[in-house]
Design a protein around this motif. Structure first.
Motif, short mmCIF file in Angstrom:
data_model
loop_
_atom_site.label_atom_id
_atom_site.label_comp_id
_atom_site.label_asym_id
_atom_site.label_seq_id
_atom_site.Cartn_x
_atom_site.Cartn_y
_atom_site.Cartn_z
N GLU A 285 -4.99 -32.68 -26.54
CA GLU A 285 -5.08 -31.22 -26.44
C GLU A 285 -4.01 -30.60 -27.32
N PHE A 286 -4.43 -29.72 -28.21
CA PHE A 286 -3.51 -29.10 -29.15
C PHE A 286 -3.10 -27.73 -28.60
N THR A 287 -1.81 -27.49 -28.54
CA THR A 287 -1.31 -26.25 -27.94
C THR A 287 -0.73 -25.28 -28.95
N LYS A 288 -0.55 -25.75 -30.20
CA LYS A 288 0.01 -24.88 -31.22
C LYS A 288 -0.70 -25.10 -32.55
N VAL A 289 -0.57 -24.12 -33.41
CA VAL A 289 -1.06 -24.25 -34.78
C VAL A 289 -0.04 -25.08 -35.56
N ASP A 290 -0.52 -26.09 -36.28
CA ASP A 290 0.36 -26.90 -37.09
C ASP A 290 1.12 -26.03 -38.09
N ARG A 291 2.40 -26.36 -38.31
CA ARG A 291 3.25 -25.54 -39.16
C ARG A 291 2.69 -25.42 -40.58
N ARG A 292 2.11 -26.51 -41.10
CA ARG A 292 1.55 -26.46 -42.45
C ARG A 292 0.30 -25.58 -42.50
N ASP A 293 -0.50 -25.64 -41.46
CA ASP A 293 -1.67 -24.77 -41.38
C ASP A 293 -1.26 -23.32 -41.18
N ALA A 294 -0.15 -23.12 -40.49
CA ALA A 294 0.34 -21.75 -40.27
C ALA A 294 0.67 -21.07 -41.59
N LYS A 295 1.21 -21.83 -42.54
CA LYS A 295 1.52 -21.24 -43.84
C LYS A 295 0.26 -20.78 -44.54
N LEU A 296 -0.79 -21.57 -44.45
CA LEU A 296 -2.07 -21.19 -45.06
C LEU A 296 -2.65 -19.96 -44.38
N ALA A 297 -2.60 -19.93 -43.06
CA ALA A 297 -3.12 -18.77 -42.32
C ALA A 297 -2.32 -17.52 -42.65
N LEU A 298 -0.99 -17.65 -42.70
CA LEU A 298 -0.14 -16.50 -42.99
C LEU A 298 -0.38 -15.94 -44.38
N ALA A 299 -0.63 -16.82 -45.35
CA ALA A 299 -0.89 -16.35 -46.71
C ALA A 299 -2.08 -15.40 -46.73
N HIS A 300 -3.12 -15.73 -46.00
CA HIS A 300 -4.28 -14.84 -45.90
C HIS A 300 -3.92 -13.53 -45.21
N ILE A 301 -3.14 -13.63 -44.14
CA ILE A 301 -2.80 -12.43 -43.37
C ILE A 301 -1.90 -11.49 -44.18
N TYR A 302 -1.00 -12.04 -45.00
CA TYR A 302 -0.18 -11.20 -45.87
C TYR A 302 -1.05 -10.33 -46.77
N VAL A 303 -2.02 -10.97 -47.43
CA VAL A 303 -2.90 -10.22 -48.34
C VAL A 303 -3.69 -9.17 -47.57
N ALA A 304 -4.13 -9.53 -46.35
CA ALA A 304 -4.92 -8.59 -45.55
C ALA A 304 -4.14 -7.31 -45.27
N PHE A 305 -2.87 -7.41 -44.91
CA PHE A 305 -2.11 -6.22 -44.56
C PHE A 305 -1.66 -5.44 -45.80
N ILE A 306 -1.50 -6.12 -46.93
CA ILE A 306 -1.27 -5.38 -48.18
C ILE A 306 -2.51 -4.55 -48.51
N ALA A 307 -3.68 -5.15 -48.31
CA ALA A 307 -4.94 -4.42 -48.54
C ALA A 307 -5.06 -3.24 -47.59
N LEU A 308 -4.60 -3.40 -46.34
CA LEU A 308 -4.64 -2.31 -45.37
C LEU A 308 -3.82 -1.13 -45.86
#
Length: 569
Positions: A24-47
């Motif tokens: 059972e996985f309880t957290k997002v892997d740190r390496r995957d978190a970097k990939l997810a955050l990169a997308h979220i950064y662009v999303a809020f710049i676009a906002l």
């Protein structure tokens, strides 16, 4: 074991091998978190940039403001539509889904993660290319990019790269899901991972239409390889994609409603089977319905318009399933907490928690938003509001309220989870304030748009094109109200950007939960057929062929272009 990959493991006592089926996985892997955050950064710049363009837009429409020399009204209209309708949504969705897959199916492999990063950079290069063309006023064609308006070929290529990049990111998520299924044969997949795959499948199938339009019509046309394009065919291919795009925006909000909100309020998932069925029905009925956006266009036989209108109304079924499931969950939890009487449970919900409040407001906004959608898809009523600003008001209820408020509510726990920080009480209170301000601003602006639309105010035109007409006098108060609402919304955007910056860099370090509800005790076992993608895929293809084969054949067969084609042919 790092803090970003904490897992609970139950090992088989009779085997030294790791039993992956019980992990059972309880957290997002740190390496995957970097990939997810990169997308979220662009999303809020676009906002931020798209919100500024929207503010300028409502000011111009009010007749009280003139753009500085060198800035075209349709230029900022394109910026607003592309950045908020395409870039903000796509990047946030793919970032959220990357985190969701890592949280529920486990960390991506190095290969899967690399595929995700390749997709991110393809999208970002395409976004930059398209943005440059818009800023140079070489692509003021709105986010629908209707022919015969023509943009620079780099703009079309840029948007094509955004689509291809999104496919690549989706592939990385799908490969992790497939890996989980192989490692856990015979087991029901994690609900959130299943939802991600359904949404990605729908996205891939629907974007084939816009990809075909860009690659085989708009790009060759803008490059000068063909003299003309069939406008009706290009619009039909766009709306094959365009309506499903709405559900690509919406389904991640549904993911949050179904799997996250119950955990936040202390409840459990009402029914796993119902949730999966709703998503499969959205997959089937979101794509073969685009012609209902073309009810006023000649060249498509009335029978096929009627058929797609009927298919459009079938989508009410999964929407009602969702409404029943969610409000049943809320009521049961409220009564567990001591709520009495008919609505006593309502008072017991966590109204001061931004993670709950913002998505809940989004749910409520979907009620009038859905009612407006019925108007848009109805033959006679569509005649009244087609291409008026009513349609824009409808989009701002569904996408800019239901969807975006849910995204904001999720961002306030997702970002600190990914950055290793916490959502403090102060930031939560500011987030609650932002949700209330967004609701007030959107209520003012969207209501004014709906009323002005009923009075005939056009959807896309700037004030200078109608400001001198006698009828425009009726619209002006509502256009000013739009500017008031838009101003409140832009101030709210600044507040939200401030919260996001705090959660990324300044909030106290700690562990913020990725809330994920468990299935209610006693819930029925999920039928295996709901995960039979081959079966549902065949049904989807059959519906698309029934809905689109004859209309597209008729369009091509009756095309006025005659022998006009590629110059090198």
């Amino acid at each position: 074991m790092t803090t970003a990959t904490v897992t609970k493991e139950i090992k088989n006592k009779n085997s030294s091998k790791e039993n992956t089926t019980t992990k059972e996985f309880t957290k997002v892997d740190r390496r995957d978190a970097k990939l997810a955050l990169a997308h979220i950064y662009v999303a809020f710049i676009a906002l931020l940039l798209g919100g500024l363009a929207g503010l300028l837009q409502v000011f111009v429409r009010s007749g009280q403001f003139t753009l500085p020399a060198g800035i075209n009204y349709y230029q900022i209209l394109t910026v607003h539509g592309v950045l908020l309708g395409l870039i903000l949504t796509t990047y946030f969705i793919l970032g959220f889904q990357t985190a969701a897959i890592s949280r529920t199916s486990g960390p991506l492999s190095n290969k899967q993660r690399t595929i995700g990063w390749v997709g991110f950079w393809i999208m970002t290069i395409g976004t930059a290319a398209a943005a440059i063309m818009v800023l140079l006023n070489e692509a003021s064609v709105l986010y629908t990019f209707y022919a015969p308006l023509q943009a620079h070929w780099i703009y079309y290529l840029g948007l094509a790269l955004v689509v291809v990049g999104s496919w690549t990111v989706s592939l990385s998520q799908g490969l992790r899901y497939i890996q989980w299924r192989k490692e856990n044969k015979g087991k029901t997949s994690p609900l959130l991972s299943f939802m991600v795959v359904v949404n990605n499948l729908m996205w891939f199938v629907c974007t084939l239409g816009v990809a075909a339009e860009v690659l085989f019509q708009l790009l060759p046309w803008s490059l000068g390889l063909v003299e003309r394009v069939d406008v009706l065919l290009s619009r039909t291919l766009f709306w094959y994609f365009g309506h499903a795009l709405v559900y690509f925006w919406l389904l991640p909000a549904y993911m949050i409603w179904y799997t996250v909100l119950p955990k936040i309020i202390g409840a459990k998932i009402f029914s796993d089977s119902l949730a999966r069925l709703a998503f499969m029905l959205f997959l089937l009925f979101s794509i073969p319905v685009g012609v209902h956006h073309q009810l006023t266009e000649p060249g498509i036989d009335g029978f096929w318009k009627f058929l797609q209108v009927v298919l459009t109304f079938f989508v009410v079924v999964p929407s009602l399933l969702t409404a029943f499931s969610m409000f049943a969950t809320f009521e049961m939890r409220g009564r567990e907490l001591g709520g009495k009487g008919l609505f006593g449970w309502f008072k017991k919900l966590p109204w001061k928690d931004s993670r709950f409040l913002l998505p809940f407001i989004g749910m409520v906004a979907f009620i009038p938003g859905g009612a407006g959608g019925i108007v848009n898809a109805s033959y006679q009523m569509n005649e009244l509001i087609h291409n008026t600003i009513w349609v824009t008001g409808h989009f701002h209820l569904t996408v800019a309220t239901t969807v975006v408020l849910t995204y904001f509510g999720a961002a306030f726990w997702l970002i600190p989870h990914l950055t290793g920080r916490v959502l403090t009480k102060k930031m939560n209170d500011l987030a609650v304030t932002s949700g209330i301000m967004w609701t007030v601003g959107m209520f003012i602006m969207s209501s004014a748009m709906h009323i002005a639309g009923l009075l005939g105010a056009p959807r896309r035109s700037e004030y200078s094109t109608y400001g001198g007409s006698e009828q425009a006098a009726e619209w002006i108060p509502y256009q000013i109200a739009q500017a008031v609402g838009g101003t409140i919304l832009f101030i709210t955007i600044l507040l939200i950007i401030g919260i996001v910056i705090n959660l990324i860099w300044f909030a106290p370090k700690g562990e913020e939960e990725f809330p994920l509800a468990e299935l209610a005790h006693g819930a029925e076992k999920t039928p295996a057929i709901l995960e039979n993608f081959k079966l549902w895929g065949v049904i989807l293809v059959a519906l698309i062929l029934i809905a689109y084969t004859f209309p597209i054949f008729d369009i091509i067969n009756n095309s006025p272009l005659g022998s006009t084609g590629y110059k090198f042919w």
